[in-house]
Design an enzyme around this catalytic site. Structure first.
Site, PDB file in Angstrom:
ATOM      1  N   HIS A 191       1.068  -1.339  -0.095  1.00  0.00           N
ATOM      2  CA  HIS A 191       0.157  -0.070  -0.021  1.00  0.00           C
ATOM      3  C   HIS A 191       1.018   1.341  -0.151  1.00  0.00           C
ATOM      4  CE1 HIS A 191      -3.560   2.574   0.784  1.00  0.00           C
ATOM      5  NE2 HIS A 191      -2.877   3.126   1.453  1.00  0.00           N
ATOM      6  N   CYS A 192       0.932   2.018  -1.169  1.00  0.00           N
ATOM      7  CA  CYS A 192       1.607   3.116  -1.210  1.00  0.00           C
ATOM      8  C   CYS A 192       0.645   4.338  -0.570  1.00  0.00           C
ATOM      9  CB  CYS A 192       1.965   3.510  -2.527  1.00  0.00           C
ATOM     10  SG  CYS A 192       3.139   4.802  -2.990  1.00  0.00           S
ATOM     11  N   VAL A 193       1.514   4.846   0.433  1.00  0.00           N
ATOM     12  CA  VAL A 193       0.936   6.042   1.130  1.00  0.00           C
ATOM     13  C   VAL A 193       1.104   7.137   0.287  1.00  0.00           C
ATOM     14  CG1 VAL A 193       1.142   7.401   3.295  1.00  0.00           C
ATOM     15  CG2 VAL A 193       1.555   5.104   3.308  1.00  0.00           C
ATOM     16  N   GLY A 196      -1.525   7.099  -2.204  1.00  0.00           N
ATOM     17  CA  GLY A 196      -3.017   6.928  -1.730  1.00  0.00           C
ATOM     18  C   GLY A 196      -3.736   5.803  -2.107  1.00  0.00           C
TER      19      GLY A 196
END
Length: 344
Positions: A191-193, A196
């Site tokens: 999950h790429c912060v 998003g």
């Protein structure tokens, strides 16, 4: 009294703002919007400072406009690729299950219509678009999602280990539940912060291209900053303090992006995901496989082809390899294997 009036005015203003812009009422979407604005502002600050202080770059632009045009083209391409990647779907299990169920309904209706109108078809089959999409799943025209998923696991696999306790759906191999998105993702990578969103089967290719473009842009920008500082090295350092302060974090970003680019290139060539590589010993279907064996790899060329050209169908599922296939993959390479291009 005054504080209460100010709070009431603030609450009313926020309510009106949330009513006009519904996306701001969701904390997750609000933080994602802040990240996007921050990234755009960072790009504009770095490029703006460069063109504001570097007179040599402006003169070069007048003499060789193609050089600046290429740089600005890469600048806009990186930003566009960022928004495309952040807005793309990683490929959710629920969406894939919905496609399979809809395909089943279409195929069943087609089968009933075919039985009623056998005289209208000479080859005994009617071309139905839904059934064509159903062939991407295990090669059958009509099958339930549960049977489809269980056929991808070896015999004797526990049903409980395949069911997500949060989504209550059967997870195909290489899928994982993302706690940030609260959905199960096909070929879950991470999950790429910063984006998003999750990186999975549906947008891993877009993510790689974004890293590639962003790395090239940061590298080019760093070269321009170094060239500017070298041209003005005789001046006092505090005259170029802004450029120096911007170059320090930019150098860190360049190293990070290049390492990330090489890492994901390695994952693509071996048909792995970040989650599978980091949590290999905790994943049930990878626990007993030696670390030097890549169970889903089809060879470098086939992996590249599937990664680059297989994006038209983001719901293609990969079954677990059989014991015979794993034994073949674990066999050491010989000179004959190199000549027959076994690694490809």
């Amino acid at each position: 009294m005054v504080i209460g009036i100010c709070r009431s005015f603030r609450d009313r203003a926020l309510d009106r703002c949330y009513h006009c812009f519904s996306c701001l009422s969701d904390p997750a979407r609000r933080s994602s919007l802040v990240l996007k604005v921050t990234l755009v502002m960072l790009h504009l600050v770095y490029v703006g400072i460069l063109f504001l202080f570097d007179s040599d770059l402006i003169d070069k632009t007048k003499k060789e406009p193609w050089y600046t045009a290429l740089y600005l083209l890469l600048f806009f391409a990186a930003l566009v690729q960022y928004f495309i990647t952040s807005g793309s779907s990683p490929g959710y299990v629920l969406d894939a299950m919905r496609v399979v169920n809809e395909t089943n309904v279409i195929c069943k209706k087609s089968s009933m219509a075919k039985q009623r109108q056998t005289a209208s078809s000479k080859n005994g089959s009617l071309p139905v678009e839904g059934c064509q999409s159903g062939r991407n799943f295990q090669g059958t025209d009509s099958t339930s999602w549960t049977k489809l998923v269980m056929d991808m696991y070896p015999p004797g696999t526990s049903v409980r280990s395949c069911i997500c306790s949060y989504c209550n759906v059967e997870q195909p191999p290489r899928a994982k539940h993302c706690y940030d998105c609260d959905k199960c993702v096909l070929h879950f990578d991470h999950h790429c912060v910063w984006l998003g969103t999750c990186i999975g089967q549906g947008n891993h290719c877009k993510f790689w291209w974004y890293i590639c473009e962003e790395s090239a842009l940061c590298l080019w920008t760093g070269i321009l900053y170094i060239t500017y500082l070298k041209a003005n090295i005789s001046r006092a350092w505090w005259n170029d303090a802004i450029a120096i302060l911007l170059l320090i974090p930019l150098s860190i970003f360049i190293v990070f992006l290049l390492l990330l680019l090489f890492f994901h290139s390695y994952l693509i060539l071996t048909n792995q995901t970040t989650y599978e590589l980091v949590r290999r010993r905790r994943i049930p279907y990878l626990r007993g496989i030696p670390e030097r064996v890549y169970p889903f790899s089809k060879g470098v060329c086939h992996n590249l082809y599937d990664f680059c050209c297989g994006g038209s169908n983001i719901y293609s599922l990969e079954p677990l390899p059989s014991a015979q296939e794993l034994e073949e993959k674990s066999r050491p390479y010989t000179c004959l294997d190199v000549l027959t291009c076994r690694c490809c």
